[in-house]
Design a protein around this motif. Structure first.
Motif, mmCIF file in Angstrom:
data_model
loop_
_atom_site.group_PDB
_atom_site.id
_atom_site.type_symbol
_atom_site.label_atom_id
_atom_site.label_comp_id
_atom_site.label_asym_id
_atom_site.label_seq_id
_atom_site.Cartn_x
_atom_site.Cartn_y
_atom_site.Cartn_z
ATOM 1 N N VAL A 182 1.067 -1.192 -0.077
ATOM 2 C CA VAL A 182 0.099 -0.115 0.203
ATOM 3 C C VAL A 182 0.866 1.334 -0.021
ATOM 4 N N SER A 183 2.017 1.237 0.730
ATOM 5 C CA SER A 183 2.663 2.461 0.828
ATOM 6 C C SER A 183 3.489 2.602 -0.660
ATOM 7 N N ALA A 184 3.920 1.532 -1.278
ATOM 8 C CA ALA A 184 4.514 1.649 -2.501
ATOM 9 C C ALA A 184 3.576 2.218 -3.430
ATOM 10 N N ALA A 185 2.384 1.705 -3.427
ATOM 11 C CA ALA A 185 1.091 2.348 -4.471
ATOM 12 C C ALA A 185 1.003 3.740 -4.224
ATOM 13 N N THR A 186 0.864 4.023 -2.922
ATOM 14 C CA THR A 186 0.464 5.369 -2.393
ATOM 15 C C THR A 186 1.883 6.335 -3.093
ATOM 16 N N SER A 187 2.938 6.025 -2.612
ATOM 17 C CA SER A 187 4.359 6.620 -3.109
ATOM 18 C C SER A 187 4.214 6.869 -4.721
ATOM 19 N N ALA A 188 3.968 5.809 -5.396
ATOM 20 C CA ALA A 188 3.806 6.025 -6.916
ATOM 21 C C ALA A 188 2.699 6.837 -7.148
ATOM 22 N N LEU A 189 1.594 7.090 -6.660
ATOM 23 C CA LEU A 189 0.483 8.107 -6.943
ATOM 24 C C LEU A 189 1.247 9.496 -6.705
ATOM 25 N N GLN A 190 1.618 9.424 -5.399
ATOM 26 C CA GLN A 190 2.238 10.870 -5.122
ATOM 27 C C GLN A 190 3.116 11.369 -6.019
ATOM 28 N N SER A 191 4.173 10.428 -6.464
ATOM 29 C CA SER A 191 5.143 10.911 -7.556
ATOM 30 C C SER A 191 4.554 11.278 -8.721
ATOM 31 N N PHE A 192 3.705 10.516 -9.066
ATOM 32 C CA PHE A 192 2.752 10.890 -10.384
ATOM 33 C C PHE A 192 2.167 12.312 -10.277
ATOM 34 N N SER A 193 1.717 12.629 -9.035
ATOM 35 C CA SER A 193 1.042 13.751 -8.801
ATOM 36 C C SER A 193 1.927 14.825 -9.017
ATOM 37 N N LEU A 194 2.728 14.822 -8.401
ATOM 38 C CA LEU A 194 4.066 15.950 -8.566
ATOM 39 C C LEU A 194 4.465 16.187 -9.956
ATOM 40 N N VAL A 195 4.549 15.045 -10.793
ATOM 41 C CA VAL A 195 4.910 15.248 -11.866
ATOM 42 C C VAL A 195 4.205 16.080 -12.905
ATOM 43 N N LEU A 196 2.968 15.453 -12.577
ATOM 44 C CA LEU A 196 1.717 16.311 -13.389
ATOM 45 C C LEU A 196 1.385 17.716 -12.654
ATOM 46 N N LEU A 197 1.690 18.155 -11.645
ATOM 47 C CA LEU A 197 1.321 19.407 -11.117
ATOM 48 C C LEU A 197 2.595 20.189 -11.772
ATOM 49 N N GLU A 198 3.866 19.831 -11.782
ATOM 50 C CA GLU A 198 4.956 20.497 -12.249
ATOM 51 C C GLU A 198 4.905 20.770 -13.810
ATOM 52 N N GLU A 199 4.207 19.770 -14.588
ATOM 53 C CA GLU A 199 3.754 20.352 -15.970
ATOM 54 C C GLU A 199 2.759 21.259 -16.153
ATOM 55 N N HIS A 200 1.874 21.084 -14.968
ATOM 56 C CA HIS A 200 0.838 22.025 -15.169
ATOM 57 C C HIS A 200 1.366 23.518 -15.018
ATOM 58 N N MET A 201 2.302 23.574 -13.960
ATOM 59 C CA MET A 201 2.715 24.939 -13.499
ATOM 60 C C MET A 201 3.626 25.368 -14.648
ATOM 61 N N ALA A 202 4.494 24.610 -15.466
ATOM 62 C CA ALA A 202 5.364 24.999 -16.255
ATOM 63 C C ALA A 202 4.685 25.230 -17.621
ATOM 64 N N HIS A 203 3.421 24.903 -17.779
ATOM 65 C CA HIS A 203 2.804 25.099 -19.141
ATOM 66 C C HIS A 203 1.482 26.123 -18.951
ATOM 67 N N CYS A 204 0.679 25.402 -18.183
ATOM 68 C CA CYS A 204 -0.371 26.179 -18.079
ATOM 69 C C CYS A 204 -0.821 27.488 -17.179
ATOM 70 N N VAL A 205 -0.013 27.236 -16.029
ATOM 71 C CA VAL A 205 -0.031 28.398 -15.246
ATOM 72 C C VAL A 205 1.101 29.677 -15.884
ATOM 73 N N VAL A 206 2.026 29.314 -16.313
ATOM 74 C CA VAL A 206 3.049 30.137 -17.116
ATOM 75 C C VAL A 206 2.363 30.917 -18.113
ATOM 76 N N GLU A 207 1.589 30.201 -19.020
ATOM 77 C CA GLU A 207 0.855 30.676 -20.330
ATOM 78 C C GLU A 207 -0.270 31.607 -19.732
ATOM 79 N N ALA A 208 -0.790 31.263 -18.716
ATOM 80 C CA ALA A 208 -1.902 32.180 -18.051
ATOM 81 C C ALA A 208 -1.202 33.272 -17.451
ATOM 82 N N THR A 209 -0.126 33.311 -16.822
ATOM 83 C CA THR A 209 0.514 34.662 -16.329
ATOM 84 C C THR A 209 0.973 35.489 -17.270
ATOM 85 N N ARG A 210 1.497 35.017 -18.266
ATOM 86 C CA ARG A 210 1.962 35.959 -19.463
ATOM 87 C C ARG A 210 0.780 36.814 -19.860
ATOM 88 N N LYS A 211 -0.499 36.216 -19.950
ATOM 89 C CA LYS A 211 -1.723 36.914 -20.332
ATOM 90 C C LYS A 211 -2.208 37.755 -19.139
#
Length: 89
Positions: A38-67
């Protein structure tokens, strides 16, 4: 999209871990062994979440702040809320 394929691979791996957990419970495996997985699966989901959040901030948030304006405020609030949910989990 390359990131999409990588995301799907990671999620399939997590799905396999969860199926493994179901098998372990079905086979009455030792509780501590199940909790370790369970700990391993939870860790894998948390890692996935952080990657997805980083991508969102690098693309969607940066683009929106330019506008700037309301769209930027919304994207920043969304990111802050997502971070808060991750911290609480």
């Amino acid at each position: 999209m390359n990131d999409k394929a990588a995301h799907l691979r990671r999620l399939r791996r997590v799905e396999g871990q969860v199926r493994g957990l179901q098998r372990m419970v079905d086979e009455d495996k030792y509780c501590i062994d199940v909790l370790t997985q369970v700990s391993a699966a939870t860790s894998a989901l948390q890692s996935f979440s952080l990657v997805l959040l980083e991508e969102h901030m690098a693309h969607c948030v940066v683009e929106a702040t330019r506008k700037s304006g309301a769209e930027a405020d919304i994207k920043i609030k969304e990111a802050a809320d997502a971070i808060a949910r991750l911290v609480r989990s």
